[in-house]
Design a protein around this motif. Structure first.
Motif, PDB file in Angstrom:
ATOM      1  N   ASP A  27       9.490 -27.669   9.325  1.00  0.00           N
ATOM      2  CA  ASP A  27      10.834 -27.200   8.998  1.00  0.00           C
ATOM      3  C   ASP A  27      11.889 -27.999   9.752  1.00  0.00           C
ATOM      4  O   ASP A  27      12.950 -28.313   9.201  1.00  0.00           O
ATOM      5  N   ARG A  28      11.605 -28.325  10.996  1.00  0.00           N
ATOM      6  CA  ARG A  28      12.564 -29.104  11.784  1.00  0.00           C
ATOM      7  C   ARG A  28      12.765 -30.493  11.173  1.00  0.00           C
ATOM      8  O   ARG A  28      13.886 -31.016  11.124  1.00  0.00           O
ATOM      9  N   LEU A  29      11.696 -31.091  10.710  1.00  0.00           N
ATOM     10  CA  LEU A  29      11.791 -32.437  10.138  1.00  0.00           C
ATOM     11  C   LEU A  29      12.456 -32.426   8.765  1.00  0.00           C
ATOM     12  O   LEU A  29      13.123 -33.393   8.383  1.00  0.00           O
ATOM     13  N   ARG A  30      12.316 -31.325   8.043  1.00  0.00           N
ATOM     14  CA  ARG A  30      12.843 -31.259   6.679  1.00  0.00           C
ATOM     15  C   ARG A  30      14.364 -31.372   6.653  1.00  0.00           C
ATOM     16  O   ARG A  30      14.934 -31.901   5.689  1.00  0.00           O
ATOM     17  N   VAL A  31      15.048 -30.890   7.693  1.00  0.00           N
ATOM     18  CA  VAL A  31      16.512 -30.942   7.678  1.00  0.00           C
ATOM     19  C   VAL A  31      17.030 -32.371   7.815  1.00  0.00           C
ATOM     20  O   VAL A  31      18.204 -32.633   7.540  1.00  0.00           O
ATOM     21  N   LEU A  32      16.175 -33.310   8.214  1.00  0.00           N
ATOM     22  CA  LEU A  32      16.609 -34.702   8.302  1.00  0.00           C
ATOM     23  C   LEU A  32      16.986 -35.271   6.941  1.00  0.00           C
ATOM     24  O   LEU A  32      17.691 -36.284   6.860  1.00  0.00           O
ATOM     25  N   ASP A  33      16.543 -34.616   5.865  1.00  0.00           N
ATOM     26  CA  ASP A  33      16.908 -35.081   4.527  1.00  0.00           C
ATOM     27  C   ASP A  33      18.398 -34.912   4.256  1.00  0.00           C
ATOM     28  O   ASP A  33      18.913 -35.443   3.273  1.00  0.00           O
ATOM     29  N   ALA A  34      19.106 -34.175   5.133  1.00  0.00           N
ATOM     30  CA  ALA A  34      20.560 -34.085   5.020  1.00  0.00           C
ATOM     31  C   ALA A  34      21.242 -35.406   5.407  1.00  0.00           C
ATOM     32  O   ALA A  34      22.428 -35.586   5.152  1.00  0.00           O
ATOM     33  N   LEU A  35      20.492 -36.317   6.024  1.00  0.00           N
ATOM     34  CA  LEU A  35      20.959 -37.651   6.400  1.00  0.00           C
ATOM     35  C   LEU A  35      22.221 -37.636   7.269  1.00  0.00           C
ATOM     36  O   LEU A  35      23.249 -38.233   6.924  1.00  0.00           O
ATOM     37  N   PRO A  36      22.166 -36.986   8.423  1.00  0.00           N
ATOM     38  CA  PRO A  36      23.280 -37.098   9.369  1.00  0.00           C
ATOM     39  C   PRO A  36      23.302 -38.496   9.986  1.00  0.00           C
ATOM     40  O   PRO A  36      22.364 -39.282   9.806  1.00  0.00           O
ATOM     41  N   ASP A  37      24.362 -38.810  10.704  1.00  0.00           N
ATOM     42  CA  ASP A  37      24.399 -40.082  11.433  1.00  0.00           C
ATOM     43  C   ASP A  37      23.371 -40.101  12.551  1.00  0.00           C
ATOM     44  O   ASP A  37      22.761 -41.130  12.846  1.00  0.00           O
ATOM     45  N   SER A  38      23.194 -38.936  13.192  1.00  0.00           N
ATOM     46  CA  SER A  38      22.298 -38.827  14.334  1.00  0.00           C
ATOM     47  C   SER A  38      21.654 -37.448  14.310  1.00  0.00           C
ATOM     48  O   SER A  38      22.132 -36.534  13.630  1.00  0.00           O
ATOM     49  N   ALA A  39      20.559 -37.300  15.049  1.00  0.00           N
ATOM     50  CA  ALA A  39      19.897 -35.996  15.163  1.00  0.00           C
ATOM     51  C   ALA A  39      19.366 -35.840  16.571  1.00  0.00           C
ATOM     52  O   ALA A  39      18.883 -36.798  17.181  1.00  0.00           O
ATOM     53  N   SER A  40      19.466 -34.622  17.092  1.00  0.00           N
ATOM     54  CA  SER A  40      19.071 -34.346  18.467  1.00  0.00           C
ATOM     55  C   SER A  40      17.612 -33.932  18.521  1.00  0.00           C
ATOM     56  O   SER A  40      17.209 -32.948  17.898  1.00  0.00           O
ATOM     57  N   LEU A  41      16.830 -34.677  19.257  1.00  0.00           N
ATOM     58  CA  LEU A  41      15.396 -34.448  19.396  1.00  0.00           C
ATOM     59  C   LEU A  41      15.092 -33.996  20.813  1.00  0.00           C
ATOM     60  O   LEU A  41      15.164 -34.777  21.764  1.00  0.00           O
ATOM     61  N   ALA A  42      14.806 -32.697  20.988  1.00  0.00           N
ATOM     62  CA  ALA A  42      14.494 -32.159  22.305  1.00  0.00           C
ATOM     63  C   ALA A  42      13.090 -32.588  22.715  1.00  0.00           C
ATOM     64  O   ALA A  42      12.118 -32.336  22.004  1.00  0.00           O
ATOM     65  N   LEU A  43      12.982 -33.245  23.866  1.00  0.00           N
ATOM     66  CA  LEU A  43      11.693 -33.738  24.337  1.00  0.00           C
ATOM     67  C   LEU A  43      10.908 -32.698  25.123  1.00  0.00           C
ATOM     68  O   LEU A  43       9.753 -32.918  25.451  1.00  0.00           O
ATOM     69  N   GLY A  44      11.542 -31.573  25.415  1.00  0.00           N
ATOM     70  CA  GLY A  44      10.852 -30.507  26.140  1.00  0.00           C
ATOM     71  C   GLY A  44      10.646 -29.298  25.257  1.00  0.00           C
ATOM     72  O   GLY A  44      11.456 -29.000  24.374  1.00  0.00           O
ATOM     73  N   ALA A  45       9.545 -28.597  25.470  1.00  0.00           N
ATOM     74  CA  ALA A  45       9.256 -27.385  24.710  1.00  0.00           C
ATOM     75  C   ALA A  45       9.825 -26.174  25.433  1.00  0.00           C
ATOM     76  O   ALA A  45       9.916 -26.172  26.664  1.00  0.00           O
ATOM     77  N   PRO A  46      10.236 -25.132  24.691  1.00  0.00           N
ATOM     78  CA  PRO A  46      10.688 -23.911  25.355  1.00  0.00           C
ATOM     79  C   PRO A  46       9.607 -23.380  26.292  1.00  0.00           C
ATOM     80  O   PRO A  46       8.437 -23.313  25.935  1.00  0.00           O
ATOM     81  N   GLY A  47       9.997 -23.033  27.506  1.00  0.00           N
ATOM     82  CA  GLY A  47       9.024 -22.509  28.465  1.00  0.00           C
ATOM     83  C   GLY A  47       8.302 -23.584  29.249  1.00  0.00           C
ATOM     84  O   GLY A  47       7.421 -23.299  30.063  1.00  0.00           O
ATOM     85  N   GLY A  48       8.641 -24.854  29.015  1.00  0.00           N
ATOM     86  CA  GLY A  48       8.008 -25.940  29.759  1.00  0.00           C
ATOM     87  C   GLY A  48       7.049 -26.742  28.907  1.00  0.00           C
ATOM     88  O   GLY A  48       6.677 -26.365  27.805  1.00  0.00           O
ATOM     89  N   GLY A  49       6.634 -27.890  29.435  1.00  0.00           N
ATOM     90  CA  GLY A  49       5.732 -28.763  28.693  1.00  0.00           C
ATOM     91  C   GLY A  49       6.497 -29.735  27.808  1.00  0.00           C
ATOM     92  O   GLY A  49       7.699 -29.621  27.628  1.00  0.00           O
ATOM     93  N   ASP A  50       5.774 -30.714  27.269  1.00  0.00           N
ATOM     94  CA  ASP A  50       6.441 -31.689  26.415  1.00  0.00           C
ATOM     95  C   ASP A  50       6.091 -31.427  24.953  1.00  0.00           C
ATOM     96  O   ASP A  50       5.361 -30.512  24.614  1.00  0.00           O
ATOM     97  N   ARG A  51       6.658 -32.270  24.081  1.00  0.00           N
ATOM     98  CA  ARG A  51       6.477 -32.093  22.643  1.00  0.00           C
ATOM     99  C   ARG A  51       6.054 -33.439  22.052  1.00  0.00           C
ATOM    100  O   ARG A  51       6.714 -33.964  21.161  1.00  0.00           O
ATOM    101  N   TRP A  52       4.970 -33.997  22.546  1.00  0.00           N
ATOM    102  CA  TRP A  52       4.601 -35.349  22.189  1.00  0.00           C
ATOM    103  C   TRP A  52       4.416 -35.522  20.684  1.00  0.00           C
ATOM    104  O   TRP A  52       4.999 -36.422  20.079  1.00  0.00           O
ATOM    105  N   GLU A  53       3.611 -34.686  20.055  1.00  0.00           N
ATOM    106  CA  GLU A  53       3.332 -34.866  18.631  1.00  0.00           C
ATOM    107  C   GLU A  53       4.601 -34.744  17.794  1.00  0.00           C
ATOM    108  O   GLU A  53       4.832 -35.531  16.868  1.00  0.00           O
ATOM    109  N   PHE A  54       5.414 -33.746  18.121  1.00  0.00           N
ATOM    110  CA  PHE A  54       6.663 -33.595  17.373  1.00  0.00           C
ATOM    111  C   PHE A  54       7.607 -34.756  17.653  1.00  0.00           C
ATOM    112  O   PHE A  54       8.289 -35.252  16.745  1.00  0.00           O
ATOM    113  N   ALA A  55       7.671 -35.211  18.902  1.00  0.00           N
ATOM    114  CA  ALA A  55       8.543 -36.331  19.244  1.00  0.00           C
ATOM    115  C   ALA A  55       8.173 -37.568  18.436  1.00  0.00           C
ATOM    116  O   ALA A  55       9.044 -38.273  17.917  1.00  0.00           O
TER     117      ALA A  55
END
Length: 266
Positions: A86-114
């Motif tokens: 769902d997070r990736l699907r909104v990229l089809d709106a084609l903004p100039d930029s998109a914010s990609l959070a590198l940390g997961a809620p509660g700690g840890g990283d988000r390697w696969e999603f990143a």
């Protein structure tokens, strides 16, 4: 470059929070008049809750593109528990930029999603803002760039978020140490949450960085004084930037800085 963030808090906390595309456009236009270069969009449904509906995202981006000259930065955060798809699907709106959070809620990283978001944005020509709010996330960013290559346009833009609960402290020393660890050639923007707002703003300007301000980050203008609007916070940031001889960029200049010389058309 001043990034206005008008809609990232709960509507119950800020009754006049802009939600509908027309409301967001009005807020963006007001922020642009006082010095904003970029508008950060947190898409919300009619109930005021965060949403990752691709149709809503496209409608908001189109409205901002039609009525304002600001570069559009779309948040991929969405509601708690949202799927990566769902997070990736909104990229089809084609903004100039998109914010990609590198940390997961509660700690840890988000390697696969990143990785997935990094590559999806590169395919669409969208410039990422790699959002860093916790320890170790710059190391994840360096790994991402080493293993997956540079993003669209070759620019690395890091958004530093300081003062979050359990995250990086919101003070000048922390910001300076993070700036020293940035990938070579990267530019950064910074925001301090709540009372960290002004210390981080001043330190970011002193370090050659850019700013993010708004009700999403700093609901108080001063101790015991609620901020009236994101426009008020942008105007203060623009005034301080001029005093520091770092005058605010226009939307066109910000888009050029990000490697987006012309708006992406939906």
């Amino acid at each position: 470059m001043i990034i206005a963030a008008p809609a990232g808090v709960a509507r119950g906390d800020v009754p006049h929070l802009p939600v509908a595309p027309g409301e967001l456009l009005t807020a963006a236009q007001a922020c642009e008049q006082v010095g904003a270069s970029v508008v950060r969009v947190d898409v919300r449904g009619s109930d005021g809750l965060l949403s990752l509906d691709p149709g809503q995202a496209a409608e908001v981006v189109a409205a901002l593109r039609e009525g304002a000259s600001l570069a559009v930065l779309l948040s991929l955060d969405g509601p708690d528990g949202a799927s990566d798809a769902d997070r990736l699907r909104v990229l089809d709106a084609l903004p100039d930029s998109a914010s990609l959070a590198l940390g997961a809620p509660g700690g840890g990283d988000r390697w696969e999603f990143a990785v997935a978001a990094h590559e999806a944005m590169r395919e669409r020509g969208i410039v990422p803002e790699y959002s860093v709010s916790g320890a170790g996330q710059l190391a994840l960013l360096r790994r991402l760039l080493d293993e997956r290559g540079l993003p669209a346009g070759g620019l690395v833009h890091v958004g530093l978020v300081l003062g979050a609960p359990g995250g990086l402290p919101g003070d000048a020393d922390t910001l300076v140490s993070l700036v020293r660890e940035l990938p070579e050639g990267a530019l950064f923007s910074a925001t301090g949450l709540d009372r960290a707002g002004l210390p981080v703003l001043l330190a970011a300007l002193a370090c050659g960085g850019h700013l993010r301000v708004g009700l999403a980050d700093t609901p108080e203008y001063a101790e015991g004084q609620r901020a009236q609007s994101t426009t008020q916070l942008v105007a203060r940031a623009a005034g301080v930037a001029r005093i520091a001889q770092r005058p605010p960029l226009s939307g066109a200049q910000a888009r050029e800085l990000l490697g987006r010389r012309a708006p992406v058309r939906v």
